[in-house]
Design a protein around this motif. Structure first.
Motif, PDB file in Angstrom:
ATOM      1  N   LEU A  38       0.915  -1.109   0.251  1.00  0.00           N
ATOM      2  CA  LEU A  38       0.123   0.057   0.002  1.00  0.00           C
ATOM      3  C   LEU A  38       1.035   1.137   0.132  1.00  0.00           C
ATOM      4  O   LEU A  38       0.796   2.316  -0.769  1.00  0.00           O
ATOM      5  CB  LEU A  38      -0.950   0.093   1.082  1.00  0.00           C
ATOM      6  N   ALA A  39       2.028   1.205   0.737  1.00  0.00           N
ATOM      7  CA  ALA A  39       3.149   2.472   0.869  1.00  0.00           C
ATOM      8  C   ALA A  39       3.386   2.692  -0.515  1.00  0.00           C
ATOM      9  O   ALA A  39       3.537   3.560  -1.003  1.00  0.00           O
ATOM     10  CB  ALA A  39       3.916   2.286   1.752  1.00  0.00           C
ATOM     11  N   ARG A  40       3.853   1.379  -1.245  1.00  0.00           N
ATOM     12  CA  ARG A  40       4.510   1.633  -2.456  1.00  0.00           C
ATOM     13  C   ARG A  40       3.718   2.029  -3.522  1.00  0.00           C
ATOM     14  O   ARG A  40       3.983   2.755  -4.445  1.00  0.00           O
ATOM     15  CB  ARG A  40       4.765   0.121  -3.137  1.00  0.00           C
ATOM     16  N   ARG A  41       2.342   1.857  -3.435  1.00  0.00           N
ATOM     17  CA  ARG A  41       1.485   2.254  -4.554  1.00  0.00           C
ATOM     18  C   ARG A  41       1.123   3.774  -4.351  1.00  0.00           C
ATOM     19  O   ARG A  41       0.880   4.616  -5.076  1.00  0.00           O
ATOM     20  CB  ARG A  41       0.036   1.701  -4.151  1.00  0.00           C
ATOM     21  N   GLN A  42       1.476   4.473  -3.284  1.00  0.00           N
ATOM     22  CA  GLN A  42       1.290   5.870  -2.644  1.00  0.00           C
ATOM     23  C   GLN A  42       2.460   6.603  -3.352  1.00  0.00           C
ATOM     24  O   GLN A  42       2.730   7.915  -3.180  1.00  0.00           O
ATOM     25  CB  GLN A  42       1.119   6.026  -1.450  1.00  0.00           C
ATOM     26  N   GLN A  43       3.728   6.100  -3.656  1.00  0.00           N
ATOM     27  CA  GLN A  43       4.807   6.874  -3.936  1.00  0.00           C
ATOM     28  C   GLN A  43       4.867   7.109  -5.469  1.00  0.00           C
ATOM     29  O   GLN A  43       4.234   6.749  -6.186  1.00  0.00           O
ATOM     30  CB  GLN A  43       6.159   5.716  -3.680  1.00  0.00           C
ATOM     31  N   GLY A  44       5.882   7.948  -5.847  1.00  0.00           N
ATOM     32  CA  GLY A  44       6.181   8.465  -7.248  1.00  0.00           C
ATOM     33  C   GLY A  44       5.926   9.829  -7.434  1.00  0.00           C
ATOM     34  O   GLY A  44       5.155  10.623  -6.984  1.00  0.00           O
TER      35      GLY A  44
END
Length: 398
Positions: A38-44
């Protein structure tokens, strides 16, 4: 039982729900295993203010006890931190003010490229918020939660999934000849989840320029899965073909408009000798049937089944539909020309799309794994896989 999942919830509602059924008992699972994705999805780089508001974490409501799955449905709750600012707008119960006119934040100036217009016509609504709240990519948070559980199951049988960005806003990233062993560790270290630092700098420039223009950018991510045994999927019926199942899963991601496996569309431009992968003996490669392809242009599938080579999927995402400098549209309340509504949005979400694509791939592959090897418990599934691999070894010895 086939593996299946469903999600529920609106973008600005109180919470999202992810319900996953069919996971065998005995899979080790902690909330942290899901929260990390979930944290990886919010990055970028290029993400909007919503990512600063939400810090997504799951609450395990069922299907897990003492750190292991029970074989019963796994339900997960992800609360929306921004709900407190939207209660009056999104309250499911009628309010006194509803009889006096539309609720606040009504959307009638529908956005080109979004579900707004088609949705209000199909469902006979007057406010596109009734559509966009569910059509929002916020829903993919619940998909990533389900996919994270599937990823843990796959990891327990030696299958690993990663992704990296290969194109954004007209800039191609150079793909290394050999990918890192831990693909996600390498790509997650980049603000755009790309392995090419030179291309990354150009992409960031494009994002900054698009933001100043009130515009958005699309791109392409590549998902790579290793450790798959030969023979997942089937050639016998159209709906059992693994490549078709993967294509449907990827195209279900909001804003995704294209999917290819291996060389994909490039195969249509080449001759057969430049497309098909020659095969040679490779004793010791049990999961591939003790053979190997000299190349992997097919991307890990032949005839709708895995070959034992790495599965390589590229997923193309169009620019996001919400522009801060809106396009022309029609106000559905008046029938007059207007500028589309400008909801809070990202300049680009392609790096996050790669994480979502990983989740969808994890679900499809976990389903195909259980379809072939079954098992009410993880040890039973592992034994069935081991017996299959032993049979592949026996074929070599004949």
């Amino acid at each position: 039982m086939p593996l299946r999942f469903t999600t529920a919830g609106e973008s600005h509602g109180p919470a999202l729900v992810s319900l996953l059924e069919g996971v065998p008992a005995g899979v080790p699972l902690l909330a942290a295993d899901v929260d990390v994705d979930l944290a990886r999805r919010q990055q970028g780089y290029g993400r909007g203010r919503r990512m600063q508001i939400e810090t997504d974490r799951i609450e395990l409501l069922s299907g897990v006890r003492a750190g292991e799955t029970l074989g019963s449905p796994i339900s997960m709750l992800i609360r929306n931190s921004d709900w407190k600012n939207w209660q009056e707008i999104m309250d499911p119960a009628p309010r006194d003010a509803d009889g006096e006119g539309p609720r606040k934040r009504q959307v009638t100036r529908v956005r080109p490229g979004h579900a707004d217009l088609t949705g209000i016509l199909k469902y006979d609504r007057s406010d596109a918020r009734d559509i966009l709240e569910r059509a929002s990519a916020r829903e993919t948070t619940a998909r990533v939660a389900a996919g994270a559980v599937c990823r843990v199951l796959l990891r327990e049988v030696g299958v690993y999934i990663g992704s990296h960005l290969v194109h954004l806003g007209g800039v191609d990233a150079t793909r290394p000849d050999t990918l890192p062993d831990d693909l996600n560790a390498a790509s997650d270290a980049s603000p755009l989840r790309t392995l090419d630092p030179v291309a990354e700098a150009l992409m960031i420039e494009r994002i900054d320029a698009a933001k100043k223009e009130g515009n958005t950018l699309g791109g392409i991510c590549e998902v790579v899965i290793t450790g798959l045994p030969v023979g997942l999927g089937s050639h016998v019926s159209w709906d059992k073909r693994l490549d078709g199942r993967l294509g449907q899963a990827m195209l279900s991601i909001p804003a995704v408009k294209g999917v290819e496996i291996g060389l994909g569309f490039e195969t249509a431009r080449r001759r057969g000798a430049e497309v098909h992968d020659e095969i040679e003996a490779a004793p010791g490669r049990t999961r591939a049937g003790h053979v190997q392809r000299r190349t992997n242009r097919a991307g890990g599938t032949e005839g709708g089944m895995t070959t034992g080579e790495p599965l390589v999927i590229r997923v193309a995402m169009k620019p996001i539909s919400t522009l801060m400098r809106p396009l022309g549209t029609v106000d559905m309340a008046t029938g007059q020309a207007a500028q589309a509504v400008a909801e809070r949005s990202d300049v680009t979400a392609v790096p996050a799309m790669g994480v979502i694509a990983e989740a969808m791939a994890a679900y499809v592959l976990a389903d195909a794994l259980l379809e072939k090897f079954g098992g009410d418990s993880l040890p039973e599934t592992q034994r069935n896989l081991a017996a299959y691999l032993a049979r592949l070894d026996e074929r070599l010895e004949r």
